[in-house]
Write a protein that holds these residues in place. Structure first.
Motif, PDB file in Angstrom:
ATOM      1  N   GLU A 145       3.454   7.206  -7.048  1.00  0.00           N
ATOM      2  CA  GLU A 145       3.574   8.512  -6.383  1.00  0.00           C
ATOM      3  C   GLU A 145       4.232   8.373  -5.015  1.00  0.00           C
ATOM      4  O   GLU A 145       5.074   9.201  -4.637  1.00  0.00           O
ATOM      5  CB  GLU A 145       2.201   9.170  -6.270  1.00  0.00           C
ATOM      6  CG  GLU A 145       1.664   9.645  -7.606  1.00  0.00           C
ATOM      7  CD  GLU A 145       0.212  10.097  -7.559  1.00  0.00           C
ATOM      8  OE1 GLU A 145      -0.461   9.929  -6.508  1.00  0.00           O
ATOM      9  OE2 GLU A 145      -0.258  10.618  -8.598  1.00  0.00           O
ATOM     10  N   ALA A 146       3.864   7.323  -4.283  1.00  0.00           N
ATOM     11  CA  ALA A 146       4.486   7.089  -2.975  1.00  0.00           C
ATOM     12  C   ALA A 146       5.970   6.771  -3.138  1.00  0.00           C
ATOM     13  O   ALA A 146       6.807   7.228  -2.356  1.00  0.00           O
ATOM     14  CB  ALA A 146       3.771   5.957  -2.236  1.00  0.00           C
ATOM     15  N   ARG A 150       0.859  -1.180   0.000  1.00  0.00           N
ATOM     16  CA  ARG A 150       0.000   0.000   0.000  1.00  0.00           C
ATOM     17  C   ARG A 150       0.903   1.241   0.000  1.00  0.00           C
ATOM     18  O   ARG A 150       2.068   1.163   0.419  1.00  0.00           O
ATOM     19  CB  ARG A 150      -0.906  -0.018   1.223  1.00  0.00           C
ATOM     20  CG  ARG A 150      -1.701  -1.331   1.347  1.00  0.00           C
ATOM     21  CD  ARG A 150      -2.914  -1.241   2.202  1.00  0.00           C
ATOM     22  NE  ARG A 150      -3.976  -0.405   1.692  1.00  0.00           N
ATOM     23  CZ  ARG A 150      -4.788  -0.720   0.665  1.00  0.00           C
ATOM     24  NH1 ARG A 150      -4.625  -1.847   0.025  1.00  0.00           N
ATOM     25  NH2 ARG A 150      -5.741   0.105   0.294  1.00  0.00           N
ATOM     26  N   PRO A 151       0.393   2.363  -0.447  1.00  0.00           N
ATOM     27  CA  PRO A 151       1.226   3.571  -0.471  1.00  0.00           C
ATOM     28  C   PRO A 151       1.866   3.880   0.879  1.00  0.00           C
ATOM     29  O   PRO A 151       3.034   4.294   0.941  1.00  0.00           O
ATOM     30  CB  PRO A 151       0.241   4.665  -0.900  1.00  0.00           C
ATOM     31  CG  PRO A 151      -0.793   3.945  -1.700  1.00  0.00           C
ATOM     32  CD  PRO A 151      -0.934   2.600  -1.033  1.00  0.00           C
ATOM     33  N   GLU A 174      -0.882   5.255  -7.478  1.00  0.00           N
ATOM     34  CA  GLU A 174      -0.744   5.569  -6.046  1.00  0.00           C
ATOM     35  C   GLU A 174       0.595   5.052  -5.513  1.00  0.00           C
ATOM     36  O   GLU A 174       1.274   5.755  -4.752  1.00  0.00           O
ATOM     37  CB  GLU A 174      -1.898   4.953  -5.254  1.00  0.00           C
ATOM     38  CG  GLU A 174      -3.236   5.612  -5.514  1.00  0.00           C
ATOM     39  CD  GLU A 174      -4.403   4.861  -4.891  1.00  0.00           C
ATOM     40  OE1 GLU A 174      -5.281   5.536  -4.328  1.00  0.00           O
ATOM     41  OE2 GLU A 174      -4.424   3.608  -4.958  1.00  0.00           O
ATOM     42  N   ILE A 175       0.973   3.849  -5.920  1.00  0.00           N
ATOM     43  CA  ILE A 175       2.261   3.291  -5.478  1.00  0.00           C
ATOM     44  C   ILE A 175       3.405   4.080  -6.114  1.00  0.00           C
ATOM     45  O   ILE A 175       4.403   4.392  -5.449  1.00  0.00           O
ATOM     46  CB  ILE A 175       2.365   1.789  -5.811  1.00  0.00           C
ATOM     47  CG1 ILE A 175       1.223   0.988  -5.169  1.00  0.00           C
ATOM     48  CG2 ILE A 175       3.735   1.243  -5.406  1.00  0.00           C
ATOM     49  CD1 ILE A 175       1.214   0.949  -3.660  1.00  0.00           C
TER      50      ILE A 175
END
Length: 141
Positions: free
Chosen positions: A51-52, A16-17, A48-49
């Protein structure tokens, strides 16, 4: 959470992020996403991943693999991604199995010994014996 195959690669089930900062703190420098978008309700998107990962200073590559099998293009993309990174990589999918299989296929494609690859997979908790014929073919044995 990651299952270490060797000093260069670990595999994991879906991340998860919010997991990414801890992955960076533990020394990973790159994340490879082997999970197709929308495979399961509620899974984080690749964006999302990504960006994290960027926020944590990590590289990110997507090589989605459906449960149906692996293409040569995916094997080559995995080999290229692993070969272009200087430091530990985390590859993930739903359970980690596809990521481990794709790592082994990519390593065999680069000349890795199938028996050693199967042993490394087993050490991380993954049974690669079912893809041994493909590993041997890719390794030219």
């Amino acid at each position: 959470m990651p299952n270490k195959i060797d000093d260069r690669i670990s595999v994991a089930p879906q991340i998860r992020p919010e997991d990414v900062p801890a992955l960076a703190a533990s020394g990973f420098v790159h994340i490879i996403n082997n999970r197709p978008e929308g495979e399961e309700f509620g899974q984080p998107t690749g964006m999302e991943i990504a960006e994290a990962a960027e926020a944590a200073g990590l590289g990110y590559t997507e090589i989605p693999v459906t449960p149906g099998g692996f293409s040569m293009a995916q094997v080559e993309a995995m080999a290229e991604a692993l070969g272009s990174v200087d430091g530990p990589v985390l590859a993930y999918c739903r359970s980690g199995t596809r990521s481990c299989n794709l790592w082994a296929l990519a390593a065999a494609h680069k000349g890795g010994d199938p028996a050693e690859l199967i042993a490394k997979g087993a050490g991380a908790g993954y049974d690669l014996s079912g893809i041994r014929p493909a590993l041997e073919q890719l390794a030219g044995r």
